[in-house]
Design a protein around this motif. Structure first.
Motif, PDB file in Angstrom:
ATOM      1  N   UNK A 174       0.775  -1.114   0.000  1.00  0.00           N
ATOM      2  CA  UNK A 174      -0.006  -0.506   0.347  1.00  0.00           C
ATOM      3  C   UNK A 174       1.266   1.229  -0.021  1.00  0.00           C
ATOM      4  N   UNK A 175       0.244   2.006  -0.497  1.00  0.00           N
ATOM      5  CA  UNK A 175       1.016   3.233  -0.303  1.00  0.00           C
ATOM      6  C   UNK A 175       1.025   4.068   0.550  1.00  0.00           C
ATOM      7  N   UNK A 176       0.301   3.613   1.608  1.00  0.00           N
ATOM      8  CA  UNK A 176       0.144   4.797   2.863  1.00  0.00           C
ATOM      9  C   UNK A 176       0.658   3.078   4.155  1.00  0.00           C
ATOM     10  N   UNK A 177       1.549   2.478   4.211  1.00  0.00           N
ATOM     11  CA  UNK A 177       2.449   1.826   4.727  1.00  0.00           C
ATOM     12  C   UNK A 177       3.637   2.676   5.431  1.00  0.00           C
ATOM     13  N   UNK A 178       3.080   2.642   7.340  1.00  0.00           N
ATOM     14  CA  UNK A 178       4.280   2.748   7.534  1.00  0.00           C
ATOM     15  C   UNK A 178       4.647   1.674   8.963  1.00  0.00           C
ATOM     16  N   UNK A 179       5.973   1.817   9.263  1.00  0.00           N
ATOM     17  CA  UNK A 179       6.729   1.091  10.637  1.00  0.00           C
ATOM     18  C   UNK A 179       7.480   2.303  11.065  1.00  0.00           C
ATOM     19  N   UNK A 180       6.413   2.179  12.404  1.00  0.00           N
ATOM     20  CA  UNK A 180       7.274   3.266  13.808  1.00  0.00           C
ATOM     21  C   UNK A 180       7.328   2.209  14.910  1.00  0.00           C
ATOM     22  N   UNK A 181       8.107   3.123  15.404  1.00  0.00           N
ATOM     23  CA  UNK A 181       9.905   2.027  16.429  1.00  0.00           C
ATOM     24  C   UNK A 181       9.026   3.279  17.380  1.00  0.00           C
ATOM     25  N   UNK A 182       8.179   3.233  18.588  1.00  0.00           N
ATOM     26  CA  UNK A 182       7.313   3.765  19.419  1.00  0.00           C
ATOM     27  C   UNK A 182       8.259   3.072  20.928  1.00  0.00           C
ATOM     28  N   UNK A 183       9.488   4.121  20.753  1.00  0.00           N
ATOM     29  CA  UNK A 183      10.303   4.460  22.679  1.00  0.00           C
ATOM     30  C   UNK A 183      11.271   3.485  21.924  1.00  0.00           C
ATOM     31  N   UNK A 184      11.429   2.908  23.099  1.00  0.00           N
ATOM     32  CA  UNK A 184      12.510   1.132  23.462  1.00  0.00           C
ATOM     33  C   UNK A 184      12.149   0.721  24.176  1.00  0.00           C
ATOM     34  N   UNK A 185      12.883  -0.335  25.001  1.00  0.00           N
ATOM     35  CA  UNK A 185      12.816  -0.711  26.375  1.00  0.00           C
ATOM     36  C   UNK A 185      13.043  -0.678  27.234  1.00  0.00           C
ATOM     37  N   UNK A 186      13.849   1.192  27.403  1.00  0.00           N
ATOM     38  CA  UNK A 186      13.537   1.102  28.815  1.00  0.00           C
ATOM     39  C   UNK A 186      12.297   2.320  29.085  1.00  0.00           C
ATOM     40  N   UNK A 187      11.510   2.570  28.158  1.00  0.00           N
ATOM     41  CA  UNK A 187      10.699   3.366  28.376  1.00  0.00           C
ATOM     42  C   UNK A 187       9.049   2.423  29.123  1.00  0.00           C
ATOM     43  N   UNK A 188       8.591   2.839  29.980  1.00  0.00           N
ATOM     44  CA  UNK A 188       7.432   2.510  30.716  1.00  0.00           C
ATOM     45  C   UNK A 188       5.955   2.794  30.061  1.00  0.00           C
ATOM     46  N   UNK A 189       5.465   2.148  30.304  1.00  0.00           N
ATOM     47  CA  UNK A 189       3.786   2.038  29.147  1.00  0.00           C
ATOM     48  C   UNK A 189       2.693   3.630  29.722  1.00  0.00           C
ATOM     49  N   UNK A 190       3.179   5.158  30.717  1.00  0.00           N
ATOM     50  CA  UNK A 190       2.790   5.951  30.699  1.00  0.00           C
ATOM     51  C   UNK A 190       4.014   6.289  29.519  1.00  0.00           C
ATOM     52  N   UNK A 191       4.255   6.469  29.734  1.00  0.00           N
ATOM     53  CA  UNK A 191       5.305   7.272  28.244  1.00  0.00           C
ATOM     54  C   UNK A 191       5.077   6.986  27.340  1.00  0.00           C
ATOM     55  N   UNK A 192       4.547   5.598  26.755  1.00  0.00           N
ATOM     56  CA  UNK A 192       3.797   5.394  25.301  1.00  0.00           C
ATOM     57  C   UNK A 192       3.065   5.570  25.387  1.00  0.00           C
ATOM     58  N   UNK A 193       1.864   5.559  26.568  1.00  0.00           N
ATOM     59  CA  UNK A 193       0.381   6.353  26.454  1.00  0.00           C
ATOM     60  C   UNK A 193       0.245   7.692  25.980  1.00  0.00           C
ATOM     61  N   UNK A 194       1.526   8.133  26.824  1.00  0.00           N
ATOM     62  CA  UNK A 194       1.432   9.889  26.353  1.00  0.00           C
ATOM     63  C   UNK A 194       1.948  10.160  24.155  1.00  0.00           C
ATOM     64  N   UNK A 195       2.448   8.941  23.850  1.00  0.00           N
ATOM     65  CA  UNK A 195       3.191   8.917  22.585  1.00  0.00           C
ATOM     66  C   UNK A 195       1.966   8.833  22.122  1.00  0.00           C
TER      67      UNK A 195
END
Length: 345
Positions: free
Chosen positions: A309-330
């Motif tokens: 698809x022309x609308x495909x993305x791979x997004x790295x969200x944070x890393x192994x040290x990030x908390x779920x709260x930080x991920x939630x905000x993102x």
């Protein structure tokens, strides 16, 4: 007189010994109770991953459980007295208090390093840390616009404050959170709920076939829903929190990195899609994006199923040290810019 003085000295020694003995027994009882309490709570697992996600999206507070965790007080006391951290039971073993034989320490778990996402060779180790999470809020979306999936479902985030409950934050949990946010904004979204590990196992595939497994699921959804327009594969990076965390205002966020495969016909359209989202992030959440990584060449996937698809993305969200709260905000921020991009606002 000397004899009397000696008796007084012995009496003081006995009193001191009795006092030390009393303190020792109190401490021993306290340690025994605390240790038993910790493991009974951990093994009971009264809060499931699915329940936690619903709690998370309804309250917006990823660390709500930690605010009343009784073991915080116990743990702080024991760390002060004996240098024992009950969130890391291996500290007891290091102190030669208990011996269980060879066990994997939590320190090993926390510092587990991943190769870049082209490689998923430590999947067996991840299985010991992270679990497949069933859909906490299954809904029948007849005309979805966005498809979220995780080629590497078991990529985990920090379990700080949550591991005592058996909660293992991972990218699949992050996808469910993003879906809820997008649906609230009126962008009908679905999450791939198939268990990737089971698919690999049933087909006799190793980790190298992960993208082949996710591709088959992606094609299946594409054929099933003619309305699907956007396809987003969510991962998390292996670099440390110093590179994947940013504070914006009074909140901490897990940084995002867009990854675009360059070895297919749709790469320019996907790159443009990522560029527009990146610009919106810079405008509204300056510092949240780590930029766009272009992948091609030897020993690189170079496609990541983005040719579908022309609308495909791979997004790295944070890393192994990030908390779920930080991920939630993102995820709140990503939902916001996706809405702005799709709706043209």
């Amino acid at each position: 007189m000397a004899h009397k003085h000696m008796n007084l000295k012995n009496t003081k020694k006995r009193k001191r010994f009795l006092k030390i003995k009393f303190i020792f027994y109190i401490l021993l009882i306290y340690v025994g109770f605390s240790y038993t309490f910790y493991y009974s709570l951990k093994t009971n697992k009264t809060v499931s991953n699915e329940e936690f996600i619903n709690l998370l999206v309804s309250t917006g507070n990823a660390n709500i459980l930690s605010s009343y965790k009784a073991t915080n007080l116990v743990n702080a006391t024991m760390k002060f007295i004996l240098n024992i951290d009950f969130t890391k039971p291996v500290t007891l073993l290091n102190g030669s208090i208990l011996e269980y034989g060879k066990q994997k320490s939590e320190q090993e778990v926390e510092t587990i390093s991943l190769e870049y996402n082209d490689d998923y060779s430590n999947m067996e180790e991840l299985k010991e840390i992270s679990d497949y999470i069933e859909d906490p809020n299954p809904t029948n979306t007849e005309s979805p616009l966005i498809y979220l999936y995780n080629t590497h479902q078991l990529e985990n985030y920090s379990g700080e404050n949550l591991n005592i409950y058996g909660i293992t934050p991972n990218v699949l949990m992050a996808s469910y959170v993003l879906r809820e946010n997008l649906n609230k904004l009126g962008l009908p979204t679905i999450v791939e709920e198939a268990n990737m590990s089971e698919i690999l196992s049933k087909n006799g595939w190793n980790y190298a076939y992960s993208y082949q497994a996710s591709r088959s699921l992606m094609e299946e959804k594409k054929n099933k829903y003619s309305t699907l327009t956007y396809y987003i594969d969510i991962h998390r990076d292996s670099v440390s929190g110093d590179y994947t965390t940013v504070t914006i205002g009074d909140k901490k966020y897990a940084k995002v990195l867009f990854v675009i495969g360059m070895e297919h016909a749709n790469w320019q359209a996907n790159y443009n899609f990522a560029t527009n989202l990146n610009l919106l992030l810079e405008k509204y959440y300056s510092g949240l994006s780590r930029g766009i990584m272009q992948k091609q060449g030897m020993n690189v996937n170079g496609i990541y199923n983005q040719d579908l698809s022309p609308n495909c993305l791979l997004i790295e969200v944070g890393g192994v040290d990030n908390t779920i709260e930080e991920v939630y905000n993102t995820m709140n921020a990503l939902a916001d810019v996706l809405f702005k991009q799709i709706k043209g606002e």
